[in-house]
Design an enzyme around this catalytic site. Structure first.
Site, PDB file in Angstrom:
ATOM      1  N   LYS A 172       0.855  -1.188   0.000  1.00  0.00           N
ATOM      2  CA  LYS A 172       0.000   0.000   0.000  1.00  0.00           C
ATOM      3  C   LYS A 172       0.888   1.233   0.000  1.00  0.00           C
ATOM      4  O   LYS A 172       1.932   1.247   0.666  1.00  0.00           O
ATOM      5  CB  LYS A 172      -0.911   0.037   1.237  1.00  0.00           C
ATOM      6  CG  LYS A 172      -1.706   1.330   1.366  1.00  0.00           C
ATOM      7  CD  LYS A 172      -2.499   1.407   2.664  1.00  0.00           C
ATOM      8  CE  LYS A 172      -3.204   2.757   2.782  1.00  0.00           C
ATOM      9  NZ  LYS A 172      -3.986   2.888   4.034  1.00  0.00           N
ATOM     10  N   GLU A 217      -9.267  12.409  11.988  1.00  0.00           N
ATOM     11  CA  GLU A 217      -8.532  11.229  12.476  1.00  0.00           C
ATOM     12  C   GLU A 217      -7.707  11.530  13.721  1.00  0.00           C
ATOM     13  O   GLU A 217      -6.829  12.393  13.706  1.00  0.00           O
ATOM     14  CB  GLU A 217      -7.616  10.686  11.375  1.00  0.00           C
ATOM     15  CG  GLU A 217      -6.914   9.391  11.772  1.00  0.00           C
ATOM     16  CD  GLU A 217      -6.342   8.628  10.599  1.00  0.00           C
ATOM     17  OE1 GLU A 217      -5.758   7.554  10.816  1.00  0.00           O
ATOM     18  OE2 GLU A 217      -6.488   9.104   9.454  1.00  0.00           O
ATOM     19  N   GLU A 261      -7.293  -1.962   2.667  1.00  0.00           N
ATOM     20  CA  GLU A 261      -6.599  -0.703   2.939  1.00  0.00           C
ATOM     21  C   GLU A 261      -6.712  -0.350   4.424  1.00  0.00           C
ATOM     22  O   GLU A 261      -5.743   0.092   5.055  1.00  0.00           O
ATOM     23  CB  GLU A 261      -7.210   0.412   2.081  1.00  0.00           C
ATOM     24  CG  GLU A 261      -6.576   1.772   2.295  1.00  0.00           C
ATOM     25  CD  GLU A 261      -7.253   2.876   1.517  1.00  0.00           C
ATOM     26  OE1 GLU A 261      -7.010   4.059   1.852  1.00  0.00           O
ATOM     27  OE2 GLU A 261      -8.030   2.586   0.592  1.00  0.00           O
ATOM     28  N   GLU A 397     -11.507  10.643  -5.214  1.00  0.00           N
ATOM     29  CA  GLU A 397     -11.438  10.647  -3.749  1.00  0.00           C
ATOM     30  C   GLU A 397     -10.677  11.864  -3.238  1.00  0.00           C
ATOM     31  O   GLU A 397     -11.075  12.482  -2.248  1.00  0.00           O
ATOM     32  CB  GLU A 397     -10.775   9.363  -3.254  1.00  0.00           C
ATOM     33  CG  GLU A 397     -10.684   9.268  -1.738  1.00  0.00           C
ATOM     34  CD  GLU A 397     -10.121   7.938  -1.267  1.00  0.00           C
ATOM     35  OE1 GLU A 397      -9.294   7.948  -0.326  1.00  0.00           O
ATOM     36  OE2 GLU A 397     -10.505   6.888  -1.833  1.00  0.00           O
TER      37      GLU A 397
END
Length: 410
Positions: A172, A217, A261, A397
């Protein structure tokens, strides 16, 4: 003042309860605000009693050591003893050890805070009067346009990243792109912060040393011996109506690509925190977190600290998580350095505050922009690239993730 490690000054700190002072943002310096709030709670800083600066690979561990040294030389009167009272520094750290951006801890001269119905003022080396709200400056609108990573360049970078993933070089990688603009002279940054705070109340709205944003976050929170984090990875746009919105959430929750992910990001956080807590717990499956413009896959992590680590120690252990870098970490960082034509600065680094007992709250600096001394605005947004990613969808995105900061400036 800016003080290098090894020359820490004595700080006299005193906190007192005050009547509710109302919204915190109007109290701030219009040009150089200091803020970390969520749902109207948190801290606002006015002035600068002390600035500590750090660079390089040890910037966060150096900050943790400097903070301990600062505490040893400080006198603190804090009858409240709740998160955000007493000696507090707001901080923001560069994403990369190679970044030209300076990482900072700033102790404001005056801090006004609010938490759970209690309001307070903290003064550091000053007897300054209680700050008063100031009227906002003239409204303005600016456009943020593609920077050094254009849409076509981003699509090409994603395709290259997918080639590396298929070759087994990396599992990733998180790639970002930039938008740029320029503020009018004398622009009041509090207008941007007010827009972000109002539009995204469940996010951490922050401002530290010209770096502003509203992040969903939590990198890490330390409170009285407990540690917690919220991991976000996996994203889809909100639906146009209730049924479409429900379908979007279900699609995200069942997407193999997004679940993979997310698992990379969650595993990296659990691995980083494991040496510091033997009681870490998280849910078996991520949940869907609803924001005004998108859905995220989210997992909460919580445990009890077993080694006395401070929040600064833990950001050093956690950063960079797979949510903002990739996996394996070093291979992902190398690929980011190769494919991104810019220095991320403090984008995707830790931003938050640390208190006198080492407690603190740190977010991942997403949905953010850096405002230079000359008024240049550089905003960033990125996406996690894994096997199954499609370049056009990743570009879409980033457009969703740019929306909060673009709308706040426009």
């Amino acid at each position: 003042m800016s003080t290098p490690a090894g020359s820490i000054a004595h700080l006299a700190v005193e906190t007192a309860v005050i009547d509710d002072i109302g919204p915190l943002i109007p109290l701030l310096d219009p040009r150089d605000p200091l803020l970390f709030i969520r749902r109207g709670q948190g801290i606002a800083g006015i002035g600068e009693a002390l600035r500590l600066e750090f660079t390089g690979p040890t910037r966060m561990t150096d900050a943790a050591a400097a903070w301990r040294e600062l505490l040893a030389a400080a006198s603190i009167v804090d009858p409240l003893g709740i998160p955000g009272t007493g000696l507090v520094a707001l901080g923001s750290f560069a994403f990369s050890e190679h970044s030209a951006a300076t990482s900072v801890l700033i102790v404001p001269s005056v801090i006004v805070g609010r938490r759970n119905g209690v309001s307070w003022i903290t003064r550091v080396n000053t007897d300054a009067p209680r700050p008063q709200p100031r009227a906002f400056g003239a409204e303005y609108r600016i456009s943020l346009l593609p920077g050094s990573m254009t849409a076509d360049s981003f699509l090409a970078a994603v395709d290259t990243a997918l080639e590396r993933i298929h070759a087994g070089d990396v599992r990733k990688v998180v790639l970002a792109r930039d938008l740029v603009g320029h503020l009018p002279e004398g622009a009041d940054l509090r207008l941007v912060l007010a827009s972000l705070s109002l539009g995204y109340p469940d996010c951490f709205t922050f401002a530290v040393n010209g770096f502003i944003g509203s992040s969903p976050e939590t990198l890490v929170r330390v409170d009285a011996g407990t540690v917690s984090a919220r991991v976000l990875a996996g994203t889809i746009s909100r639906g146009a109506d209730a049924q479409a919105d429900h379908d979007a959430a279900v699609s995200l929750a069942t997407s193999t690509k997004d679940l993979d992910e997310h698992q990379y990001a969650l595993t990296s956080v659990l691995t980083a925190l494991a040496p510091h807590s033997s009681t870490l717990a998280t849910s078996d499956q991520p949940f869907t977190l609803k924001l005004p413009n998108l859905w995220h896959l989210a997992s909460d992590v919580a445990g009890t600290l077993s080694d006395g680590s401070t929040s600064l120690d833990l950001i050093a252990a956690l950063h960079p998580t797979a949510a903002v870098a990739g996996a394996p970490t070093q291979a992902a960082l190398d690929l980011i350095h190769e494919l991104e034509p810019f220095d991320r600065g403090r984008y995707a680094g830790p931003v938050g505050w640390v208190g006198a007992n080492g407690d603190g709250e740190w977010a991942v600096a997403l949905r953010s922009a850096h405002v230079s001394a000359t008024g240049r605005v550089t905003a960033y947004a990125g996406g996690g690239i894994v096997d199954g990613s499609v370049a056009a969808r990743e570009l879409a995105e980033t457009k969703m993730k740019f929306r909060p900061i673009v709308e706040a400036f426009n």
